[in-house]
Motif scaffolding. Structure first.
Motif, PDB file in Angstrom:
ATOM      1  N   GLY A  32      27.806  41.027  -7.236  1.00 52.35           N
ATOM      2  CA  GLY A  32      28.727  40.075  -6.627  1.00 52.35           C
ATOM      3  C   GLY A  32      30.067  40.672  -6.228  1.00 52.35           C
ATOM      4  O   GLY A  32      30.895  40.006  -5.630  1.00 52.35           O
ATOM      5  N   TRP A  33      30.269  41.918  -6.564  1.00 54.34           N
ATOM      6  CA  TRP A  33      31.570  42.526  -6.286  1.00 54.34           C
ATOM      7  C   TRP A  33      31.874  42.586  -4.788  1.00 54.34           C
ATOM      8  O   TRP A  33      32.925  42.151  -4.339  1.00 54.34           O
ATOM      9  N   CYS A  34      30.957  43.164  -4.014  1.00 49.49           N
ATOM     10  CA  CYS A  34      31.303  43.398  -2.611  1.00 49.49           C
ATOM     11  C   CYS A  34      30.529  42.464  -1.685  1.00 49.49           C
ATOM     12  O   CYS A  34      29.426  42.029  -1.986  1.00 49.49           O
ATOM     13  N   THR A  35      31.145  42.190  -0.555  1.00 51.00           N
ATOM     14  CA  THR A  35      30.605  41.218   0.382  1.00 51.00           C
ATOM     15  C   THR A  35      29.195  41.545   0.877  1.00 51.00           C
ATOM     16  O   THR A  35      28.312  40.695   0.797  1.00 51.00           O
ATOM     17  N   PRO A  36      28.960  42.728   1.414  1.00 53.66           N
ATOM     18  CA  PRO A  36      27.661  42.956   2.056  1.00 53.66           C
ATOM     19  C   PRO A  36      26.489  42.818   1.089  1.00 53.66           C
ATOM     20  O   PRO A  36      25.462  42.234   1.440  1.00 53.66           O
ATOM     21  N   CYS A  37      26.649  43.314  -0.126  1.00 52.37           N
ATOM     22  CA  CYS A  37      25.546  43.255  -1.077  1.00 52.37           C
ATOM     23  C   CYS A  37      25.378  41.842  -1.606  1.00 52.37           C
ATOM     24  O   CYS A  37      24.276  41.305  -1.666  1.00 52.37           O
ATOM     25  N   ARG A  38      26.499  41.206  -1.959  1.00 48.94           N
ATOM     26  CA  ARG A  38      26.435  39.857  -2.521  1.00 48.94           C
ATOM     27  C   ARG A  38      25.848  38.867  -1.520  1.00 48.94           C
ATOM     28  O   ARG A  38      24.887  38.157  -1.811  1.00 48.94           O
ATOM     29  N   GLU A  39      26.445  38.836  -0.335  1.00 48.96           N
ATOM     30  CA  GLU A  39      26.010  37.856   0.660  1.00 48.96           C
ATOM     31  C   GLU A  39      24.768  38.338   1.399  1.00 48.96           C
ATOM     32  O   GLU A  39      23.911  37.542   1.768  1.00 48.96           O
ATOM     33  N   GLY A  40      24.702  39.657   1.620  1.00 50.66           N
ATOM     34  CA  GLY A  40      23.578  40.204   2.384  1.00 50.66           C
ATOM     35  C   GLY A  40      22.249  40.012   1.678  1.00 50.66           C
ATOM     36  O   GLY A  40      21.272  39.554   2.275  1.00 50.66           O
ATOM     37  N   THR A  41      22.209  40.339   0.383  1.00 49.51           N
ATOM     38  CA  THR A  41      20.938  40.197  -0.326  1.00 49.51           C
ATOM     39  C   THR A  41      20.548  38.727  -0.432  1.00 49.51           C
ATOM     40  O   THR A  41      19.372  38.390  -0.383  1.00 49.51           O
ATOM     41  N   ASP A  42      21.552  37.869  -0.544  1.00 52.11           N
ATOM     42  CA  ASP A  42      21.281  36.433  -0.624  1.00 52.11           C
ATOM     43  C   ASP A  42      20.670  35.939   0.688  1.00 52.11           C
ATOM     44  O   ASP A  42      19.672  35.207   0.712  1.00 52.11           O
ATOM     45  N   TRP A  43      21.270  36.363   1.768  1.00 47.74           N
ATOM     46  CA  TRP A  43      20.806  35.956   3.099  1.00 47.74           C
ATOM     47  C   TRP A  43      19.392  36.488   3.342  1.00 47.74           C
ATOM     48  O   TRP A  43      18.494  35.742   3.762  1.00 47.74           O
ATOM     49  N   LEU A  44      19.214  37.779   3.034  1.00 42.30           N
ATOM     50  CA  LEU A  44      17.883  38.373   3.226  1.00 42.30           C
ATOM     51  C   LEU A  44      16.847  37.632   2.395  1.00 42.30           C
ATOM     52  O   LEU A  44      15.749  37.325   2.863  1.00 42.30           O
TER      53      LEU A  44
END
Lengths: 423, 746
Positions: free
Chosen positions: A344-356
């Motif tokens: 959850g620290w950084c945007t791309p991983c937190r939001e990206g994995t959720d979106w994917l």
């Protein structure tokens, strides 16, 4: 041709006890180190061995050790990363479960080489039952003078402690591990500074995988050149591979570096099960590119060989999939995992994995369109190389490679639609 | 400073080595979007908006963590970067509710601005959002999880600026949210987390849903609570107060505000405000016209003066009033010819000024100090910006922080390097030990602290390179005089810097004194009904604050005039009550405890027939036929201050603006008058300390000063409603077992 180096004491009666260990060359590496080696010579010997980090990144161990500043007035720490959580990987578990003293000895030698008095074994919470095994080994070693003050009569002092994690994949990332060890939230730190300069409590720290440490006593005993000779020029020694999936004999196998992948599958593991054909292999724990059967043909299990074959050694978790496997489902399973474990620290991983994950779920339900696939392809490059730590990349690699190498498995799950005008 | 040359987008720049790349870019007007980067907070590298391409680095790098180096070649505006920003905003907006039409932040939102500048045109998120609700963290602060962009500014502000550590991250991944452990948000409720929130995730409960930012008129003014004088942005919609925020980082307080500054101004729009003049007829207050009230008051005062002489009138001003109001009051008193010209104060500033051996320091100077001595006050609770400044010195360059207090106050428990936990009322003993080494052992016994600790404090103070002494109101009498002489005792030299910061108590304590209201209020109380027959009392509620003694005293008067915001306990006793403008409804100036004159600016008209205090005073004088050099505006009065009041030379609204909002007054240092008489008095004072008194070990976690309700806070609904919350979170314990608890000196 399986090797018996790290695994040589596996299967001995009472293999975890110090008596068994001592009866089978135990602590001789440490004694030899203290008698014959200066700390620099230990590092040189490890450099000579071409031992590379077994946790996944494959960084040359000797080089890593040489980064620790010798003149630093701060205490130095040796930390063992036993947070083995990479999907498909289970090699550290038997190394600790069946031969804990080998790890203790390896870490003590590392402590000597680095001028450290204290080491920690950060073990994943799910391995709680191994904690008493390790602690018993540490107590035994202390009692026999292999840990503590004046080890083997020298003035070298080193002690070890076991610290269990609480079940977060991210804590396998070394700086998140150090945070967790300090009692903080398991978030990766900003690098630089690297742990070798400012690690645990801001002090110089070496973090190595269990398997890396366990190789050290053998390197000391038989020499770096011997160890390197087992494998290839740039990838020395032997390595454990955890083979799982659709093979007849799944399990942990120790083979020399550079061993052919197909030979491991066909000979050691008795081939793909049920007489089926091989479809794909994820060779190094889930965080690497997936391989097609064709790519596996000539792949050799060394760092360079696997890159040449289109993937990497990673942590050595070989997941074998037969022809009936739906690669979309495999990938869906993996993105579920990475989404769940993203810190959850950084945007791309937190939001990206959720979106994917949501897109995969949609396709899995049968509601997906070609636009969803296009979106997946668009999201991945914005996660890869842009996240705070490698978790984001690890999440993306299996997806991008699977979509590239097994496009049919994806296409047949979605409905064709007109592309929406791009922004 | 070593400079390096680097290339950004093809142009060469020079920058100080080691500076963050994002700061260098901002210095040169190169726009780098970011959420998690924030000045004076540790880097996070979390939002990934500030990624740039740096040659020889394999991946894009976060410009908020990379420091500039010689020869660095940076690209901030390539196609790759622009696409990355679009993609990153797609991620951030993905789970964002896009409820801008009902969001308080709309129009002032960094996410809106950033999406406008860098985002895509169409929403890309064609899957379900993770919907969550809004949660009330405390009576003051609400959290809307779904709007949060996870920049963690709030957490860092709470940890780094406030050293409170109330907020933290809970859960992980996309379910991660900002929260706390425990039942609710147990903290000082400063709301600085709300201030720095780039989006509408953290919200102030009191102003939520009241106004869109663009419907609000914002006026920069000075806070009306403690002596720190923080700069505020008062937001007013129509004629109603909405919220207070800090000025845009350019005031003396930067972004910092405390609970009172941020949530304490709603009294302005309270329905309880006085709206018309009141005259007591047959024991009842009756609303009358201004003309009638002024005429009646003038007649009555003139009659008393005629009957009982000039000295039968007393004028009592207030540290809450503007300089202009206090100036006219002082002029009125002088025109009366009465010696009874005073105001209520916590600290005898006259004694301090007369013995001043080092300049009064600003908060910025305290922040730079390498050694800070806090004696006899609780900055965290009484002067939060001073507390912040002391913590700043500690945080930024590990200043040596020495605290002397009779209670284990927060700054002593949490931040102090050395804490002298003295007996009650034993501050003077520590002062004596500082100025008279020979008595140190004896003073340690008197104060009940270990002699070794006291010696260490004395040494640290005497050897300090850059010393700031924060003096609280518990340092009194000869001790206050002696402490003011400290720089003389230590000995001045070029390589030593020293300043004082008195915690004077109220927003304009220093100004009220400087304007000439220097008499003794207690003396007036004694004389009420005897020598003093009529009192002109402005902006104070002694009956509530200083007890029943005042109630009986005021009841003995022939005539009492009160100018107030509310019908206070004191106003209820008055024969005439004038309704006056609050600080938000008038122009003027306050002088803070660091001696800086700052603007008070009219944010709204106010409802009812309100007049500023100075105007009322001048009208009374006129009715009485007294010439008090009346002026038509606060600006003209401030100009008079600039010519009449020593240290304020040249002050004007324009000058204040020129001085970046804070005009610094000058204060002469004491000429070398004899120190021995002060020392002799000090010895008497320390001799009177009760050496059998037990140490006071009570701990109040928070709110003791911050949450004390006075005339104004009593009219703030959120404050009243929060009382049960506060009682639950006071954290009062009888004993403190910290490492600083000193064994008795003997």
């Amino acid at each position: 041709m399986e090797l018996k180096i790290l695994t040589k004491r596996f299967g001995l009666p009472n293999s975890t006890s110090i008596e068994t260990y001592l009866a089978h060359e135990g602590y001789q590496g440490l004694q030899k180190t203290l008698k014959e080696f200066t700390p620099d010579q230990v590092i040189d010997e490890v450099k000579k061995s071409a031992l590379r980090g077994r946790g996944g990144a494959g960084f040359p161990t000797g080089l890593k050790w040489s980064f620790v500043p010798k003149q630093s007035p701060k205490p130095k720490y040796v930390v063992c990363n036993a947070d083995e959580s990479e999907p498909g990987t289970c090699k550290d578990r038997p190394l600790m479960e069946y031969d804990p003293h080998q790890l203790v000895e390896g870490m003590a030698i590392a402590g000597y080489a680095l001028g450290s008095k204290r080491g920690y074994i950060y073990i994943r919470g799910e391995y709680m039952y191994i904690v008493p095994i390790l602690e018993k080994a540490i107590d035994e070693a202390r009692a026999k003078g292999y840990l503590g003050k004046n080890i083997c009569g020298s003035d070298f002092e080193f002690d070890l402690f076991v610290h269990p994690g609480a079940g977060a994949y991210i804590c396998g990332e070394e700086t998140a591990l150090l945070n967790s060890l300090e009692g903080l939230r398991g978030h990766p730190r900003i690098k630089p500074p690297f742990p070798a300069v400012a690690g645990l409590y801001g002090c110089p720290t070496v973090v190595n995988n269990v398997e890396t440490f366990t190789a050290v006593p053998h390197i000391i005993m038989k020499g770096g050149d011997w160890y390197r000779g087992l494998g290839t020029e740039k990838s020395g020694g032997s390595k454990m591979f955890s083979v799982s999936g659709h093979v007849n004999k799944p399990g942990n196998y120790e083979v020399p570096m550079g061993y052919p992948l197909m030979q491991l599958i066909n000979e050691e593991c008795g081939g793909v099960w049920k007489g089926r054909k091989l479809k794909a292999v994820i060779p190094g724990g889930s965080s690497v590119y997936i391989m097609t059967a064709q790519e596996c043909e000539n792949a050799t299990l060394d760092y360079e060989g696997m890159v040449k074959a289109g993937s990497s050694v990673g942590s050595g978790g070989v997941i074998v999939m037969d022809e009936t496997t739906d690669i979309f489902e495999t990938t869906y399973n993996l993105i579920h995992f990475y989404n769940h474990e993203s810190c959850g620290w950084c945007t791309p991983c937190r939001e990206g994995t959720d979106w994917l994950h949501k897109l995969f779920k949609k396709i899995h339900r049968g509601e997906g369109t070609t636009e969803d696939l296009r979106m997946i392809e668009r999201l991945c490059p914005n996660i890869e190389g842009r996240s705070h730590c490698p978790l984001g990349e690890a999440a993306v690699w299996p997806i991008t490679s699977a979509m590239k190498k097994f496009p049919e498995d994806f296409r047949r799950r979605v409905r064709e639609v007109e592309p929406v005008a791009a922004d | 400073m070593e400079m390096v040359k680097l290339t950004i987008d093809g142009k060469e720049y020079e920058a100080p080595k080691g500076k963050l790349l994002i700061e260098v870019c901002k210095d040169h007007g190169i726009d780098i979007p970011s959420f998690c980067y924030y000045p004076d907070l540790t880097p996070q590298a979390a939002c990934r908006m500030c990624l740039v391409r740096i040659e020889k680095m394999p991946k894009l790098a976060t410009s908020c963590t990379v420091t500039v180096a010689d020869g660095m070649v940076v690209t901030t505006a390539s196609n790759e970067i622009l696409e990355m920003r679009k993609g990153m905003l797609d991620f951030i907006l993905g789970n964002h509710p896009l409820d801008c039409p009902v969001c308080d932040k709309g129009g002032q939102c960094e996410l809106q601005d950033m999406a406008f500048d860098h985002g895509t045109v169409y929403a890309q998120y064609a899957v379900n959002k993770n919907n969550t609700g809004e949660e009330r963290l405390s009576p003051f602060i609400a959290f809307d999880e779904q709007r949060c962009v996870r920049c963690y500014r709030c957490i860092r502000v709470c940890e780094e600026w406030m050293d409170v550590h109330a907020l933290t991250k809970i859960a992980r991944g996309t379910h991660e949210y900002i929260g706390f452990y425990g039942k609710d948000l147990s903290c000082e409720q400063c709301g600085n987390c709300v201030e720095v929130c780039p989006v509408g995730a953290l919200l102030s409960v009191d102003s939520r849903f009241k106004s869109r930012p663009w419907d609000m008129k914002e006026t920069v003014t000075t806070c009306t609570y403690c002596g720190d004088g923080c700069q505020l942005n008062l937001g007013v919609r129509g004629e109603e107060y909405v919220r207070a925020a800090s000025k845009d980082m350019t005031g003396i307080n930067g972004e910092f505000l405390c609970i009172k500054g941020r949530y304490g101004s709603a009294f302005i729009s309270s329905p309880e405000r006085l709206k018309t003049p009141l005259v007591k007829k047959n024991g009842q207050h009756v609303a009358v016209s201004w003309d009638e009230a002024l005429k009646y008051t003038a007649e009555k005062l003139a009659a008393v003066r005629k009957a009982s002489g000039d000295a039968s009138l007393a004028v009592i001003g207030s540290p809450r009033l503007t300089n202009e109001a206090n100036l006219t009051l002082a002029r009125l008193g002088k025109a009366f010819g009465t010696p009874h010209l005073t105001h209520f104060r916590k600290m005898e500033l006259g004694d301090f000024w007369k013995n001043l051996s080092a300049p009064i320091g600003t908060h910025a100077e305290v922040q730079e100090a390498t050694t800070v001595l806090v004696i006899g006050g609780d900055p965290t609770e009484e002067s939060p910006l001073t507390g912040y400044s002391v913590r700043y010195a500690e945080r930024k360059h590990d200043a040596d922080l020495l605290v002397v207090h009779s209670r284990p106050i927060k700054i002593a428990r949490r931040q102090a390097d050395r804490f002298l936990h003295i007996r009650p009322n034993a501050e003077s003993a520590i002062v004596q030990a500082l100025v008279d080494e020979a008595s140190l052992d004896q003073m340690a016994k008197t104060a009940g602290v270990p002699a070794a600790d006291l010696r260490a404090v004395r040494e640290a103070v005497h050897k300090a390179k850059n010393l700031a002494v924060v003096v609280g109101p518990q340092v009194t009498g000869a001790a206050l005089k002696a402490l003011a002489r400290l720089a003389d005792v230590i000995g001045k030299s070029d390589d030593k810097k020293m300043c004082f910061l008195p915690m004077a108590g109220y927003n304009n304590s220093v100004g009220a004194f400087d304007m000439g209201l220097t008499g003794n209020a207690a003396d007036v109380r004694e004389k009420c009904g005897q020598a003093v027959k009529a009192v002109y009392l402005v902006g104070a509620n002694p009956v509530e604050q200083y007890g029943d003694g005042w109630k009986t005293a005021l009841a003995k008067l022939d005539f009492l005039v009160v100018q107030e915001l509310f019908l206070t306990e004191t106003a209820q006793l008055a024969d005439v009550v004038f309704p006056v403008s609050s600080y938000a409804e008038q122009d003027g100036s306050f002088t803070n405890q660091a001696g800086q004159v700052q603007r008070v600016a009219r944010a709204l008209e106010g409802q009812g027939q309100l007049r500023p205090d100075w105007l009322v005073v001048q009208a009374i004088a006129k009715e009485m036929g007294l010439n008090i050099n009346a002026k038509g505006s606060a600006a003209a009065l401030l100009k008079d201050i600039g010519t009449e009041i020593s240290g304020y030379s040249g002050v004007s609204f324009a000058k204040i603006k020129e001085s970046n909002g804070a005009f610094r007054t000058s204060r002469p240092l004491a000429a070398g008058t004899a120190f021995d008489p002060i020392l002799a008095d000090l010895r008497k004072q320390t001799g009177a300390i009760d050496t059998n008194a037990q140490h006071d070990t009570r701990v109040v976690e928070q709110g003791e000063g911050l949450f004390k309700l006075g005339t104004m806070l009593n009219q703030v609904p959120t404050m009243i409603e929060a009382q049960p919350f506060w009682d639950a979170h006071k954290g009062e314990t009888a004993e403190w077992e910290g490492e600083f608890v000193a064994a008795a000196g003997d």
